[in-house]
Design an enzyme around this catalytic site. Sequence first.
Site, mmCIF file in Angstrom:
data_model
loop_
_atom_site.group_PDB
_atom_site.id
_atom_site.type_symbol
_atom_site.label_atom_id
_atom_site.label_comp_id
_atom_site.label_asym_id
_atom_site.label_seq_id
_atom_site.Cartn_x
_atom_site.Cartn_y
_atom_site.Cartn_z
ATOM 1 N N ASN A 1 51.017 96.724 74.551
ATOM 2 C CA ASN A 1 50.688 97.306 75.532
ATOM 3 C C ASN A 1 50.174 98.185 75.296
ATOM 4 O OD1 ASN A 1 51.645 99.082 77.220
ATOM 5 N ND2 ASN A 1 53.706 100.333 75.970
ATOM 6 N N HIS B 1 56.209 95.762 83.318
ATOM 7 C CA HIS B 1 55.032 96.247 82.051
ATOM 8 C C HIS B 1 55.569 94.787 80.761
ATOM 9 C CE1 HIS B 1 52.853 98.645 79.586
ATOM 10 N NE2 HIS B 1 54.360 99.552 78.988
ATOM 11 N N CYS C 1 52.281 104.283 81.428
ATOM 12 C CA CYS C 1 51.730 102.597 82.158
ATOM 13 C C CYS C 1 52.794 102.618 83.747
ATOM 14 C CB CYS C 1 53.175 102.650 81.033
ATOM 15 S SG CYS C 1 52.880 102.921 79.271
HETATM 16 O O1 UT7 Z 1 54.791 101.442 77.179
HETATM 17 C C1 UT7 Z 1 56.192 102.900 77.545
HETATM 18 C C2 UT7 Z 1 56.996 102.403 77.692
HETATM 19 N N1 UT7 Z 1 57.128 102.656 76.001
HETATM 20 C C3 UT7 Z 1 58.661 101.410 75.775
HETATM 21 O O2 UT7 Z 1 59.257 100.849 76.907
HETATM 22 C C4 UT7 Z 1 58.855 101.262 73.965
HETATM 23 C C5 UT7 Z 1 59.981 101.473 73.732
HETATM 24 N N2 UT7 Z 1 60.774 100.967 72.524
HETATM 25 C C6 UT7 Z 1 60.384 100.365 72.092
HETATM 26 O O3 UT7 Z 1 59.679 99.057 72.251
HETATM 27 C C7 UT7 Z 1 61.014 100.305 70.940
HETATM 28 O O4 UT7 Z 1 61.820 101.821 70.520
HETATM 29 C C8 UT7 Z 1 60.452 100.625 69.675
HETATM 30 C C9 UT7 Z 1 59.681 99.016 69.164
HETATM 31 C C10 UT7 Z 1 59.341 101.572 69.468
HETATM 32 C C11 UT7 Z 1 60.982 100.294 68.240
HETATM 33 O O5 UT7 Z 1 62.279 99.526 67.931
HETATM 34 P P1 UT7 Z 1 63.503 99.184 67.576
HETATM 35 O O6 UT7 Z 1 64.199 98.434 67.386
HETATM 36 O O7 UT7 Z 1 64.018 100.940 68.175
HETATM 37 O O8 UT7 Z 1 63.278 100.401 66.287
HETATM 38 P P2 UT7 Z 1 63.609 101.601 65.201
HETATM 39 O O9 UT7 Z 1 62.957 102.730 66.152
HETATM 40 O O10 UT7 Z 1 65.028 102.269 65.330
HETATM 41 O O11 UT7 Z 1 62.962 101.694 64.208
HETATM 42 C C12 UT7 Z 1 64.090 100.429 62.902
HETATM 43 C C13 UT7 Z 1 63.432 100.713 61.602
HETATM 44 C C14 UT7 Z 1 63.394 102.508 61.071
HETATM 45 O O12 UT7 Z 1 63.936 102.144 59.643
HETATM 46 P P3 UT7 Z 1 65.471 102.647 59.512
HETATM 47 O O13 UT7 Z 1 65.257 103.850 59.659
HETATM 48 O O14 UT7 Z 1 66.236 101.912 59.443
HETATM 49 O O15 UT7 Z 1 64.954 102.421 57.745
HETATM 50 C C15 UT7 Z 1 61.662 102.474 61.065
HETATM 51 O O16 UT7 Z 1 61.213 103.634 60.052
HETATM 52 O O17 UT7 Z 1 62.434 100.219 61.966
HETATM 53 C C16 UT7 Z 1 61.337 101.206 60.751
HETATM 54 N N3 UT7 Z 1 59.984 100.728 61.698
HETATM 55 C C17 UT7 Z 1 58.715 99.813 61.005
HETATM 56 N N4 UT7 Z 1 59.050 99.141 60.519
HETATM 57 C C18 UT7 Z 1 57.498 98.044 60.138
HETATM 58 C C19 UT7 Z 1 59.657 101.361 62.310
HETATM 59 N N5 UT7 Z 1 58.151 101.475 63.335
HETATM 60 C C20 UT7 Z 1 57.802 99.980 61.939
HETATM 61 C C21 UT7 Z 1 57.174 99.376 61.842
HETATM 62 N N6 UT7 Z 1 57.013 98.143 60.419
HETATM 63 N N7 UT7 Z 1 55.701 99.357 62.500
#
Ligand code: UT7
Length: 333
Positions: free
Chosen positions: A290, A260, A127
């Site tokens: 993204n 980005h 990225c």
């Molecule tokens: O391109 C390179 C750079 N990439 C980035 O900058 C990405 C950086 N990371 C992020 O943007 C975020 O970490 C994400 C968007 C990927 C995830 O967001 P988050 O707030 O960190 O969520 P999380 O991973 O802590 O997940 C929270 C909850 C989990 O459930 P529990 O364990 O709390 O019950 C996940 O299983 O959300 C759940 N979850 C979803 N639920 C519905 C994860 N993906 C989904 C989904 N739909 N698509």
Amino acid sequence: MTTSSSLTAPRYSRILGTGSYLPEQRLTNAELAAQLARDGVETSDEWIVERTGIRARHFAAPDQTSSDLALPAARAALQAAGVAAEEIDLIIVATSTPDMVFPSTACLLQQKLGVAGCAAFDVQAVCSGFVYGLTVADAMIKSGAASKALVIGAETFSRILDFKDRTTCVLFGDGAGAVVLGASETPGILASQLHADGRHVDILCTPGTVSGGQVLGHPLLKMDGQAVFKLAVGVLEKVARAVLEKAGRTDADIDWLIPHQANIRIMQGTAKKLKLPLEKLVVTVDQHGNTSAASIPLALDVAVRSGQIKKGETVMLEGVGGGFTWGAVLLDL
Ligand code: UT7
């Protein structure tokens, strides 16, 4: 005869034109969620919007490759610049989803543009790829190795997504963005800085490889979202400040911030740390998702064509992604 002033005249690079292309198929969160539900993968528009700011993304047709997306983006940038493809003496394509193992996507694009002879190569910095490519092109132009460069970010990330993994497949989209960068007596690109930290290769990777006629290892994208999030937030402010210092400018000089486009929360957090009002943040992640190396030039082109960014304004571009890689470019448009 060469005069002494032309011998000593400083040589800079500046963006002469921008272009972009999005594949036809557009999927809203609700449409994607309905498709995923058929395979038992649960997600929702609400979750995606709240956690990422993404509302829709574009996916390439099955027969469309990254160089196919790069071609119309390149043509639009050439037209905006008033430059013929034959005048280009350097093509750099930033991509992590090349058409094939080799030749490079840049060579395939060169063939499609119908121009032969100029240097053409790919940059692989995920990225951060566009910021890497722009920095390399700027250095080559300043050194006299090139005079007019096409720098492109082009991706078909839909090809490497695991549609059974809801933590990643809702985040990415396909597209391409391009700029024509030309030699100039006045600076367009003011300063840039690139970084990588290979200790974090595992947090965002597609570790499969082709060997002995077979794909070995996992060929789909894997990401530890929270680890990437934490690293991204830390490095984006730091590298922007380093580049401002190099250029002898301050955050007050930034007219537009184009980070980005991965997650609106990271983007807004970076703007706040740089003390920029959110109105100075260019946002396309809501409509594109993204698109990895394509996200910055896509956002730049959308903002230029809509009249949001005007000639002469100062723009900070910032990339961050797999590798772990990051970097920034400050420029006067
Ligand atoms: O391109 C390179 C750079 N990439 C980035 O900058 C990405 C950086 N990371 C992020 O943007 C975020 O970490 C994400 C968007 C990927 C995830 O967001 P988050 O707030 O960190 O969520 P999380 O991973 O802590 O997940 C929270 C909850 C989990 O459930 P529990 O364990 O709390 O019950 C996940 O299983 O959300 C759940 N979850 C979803 N639920 C519905 C994860 N993906 C989904 C989904 N739909 N698509």
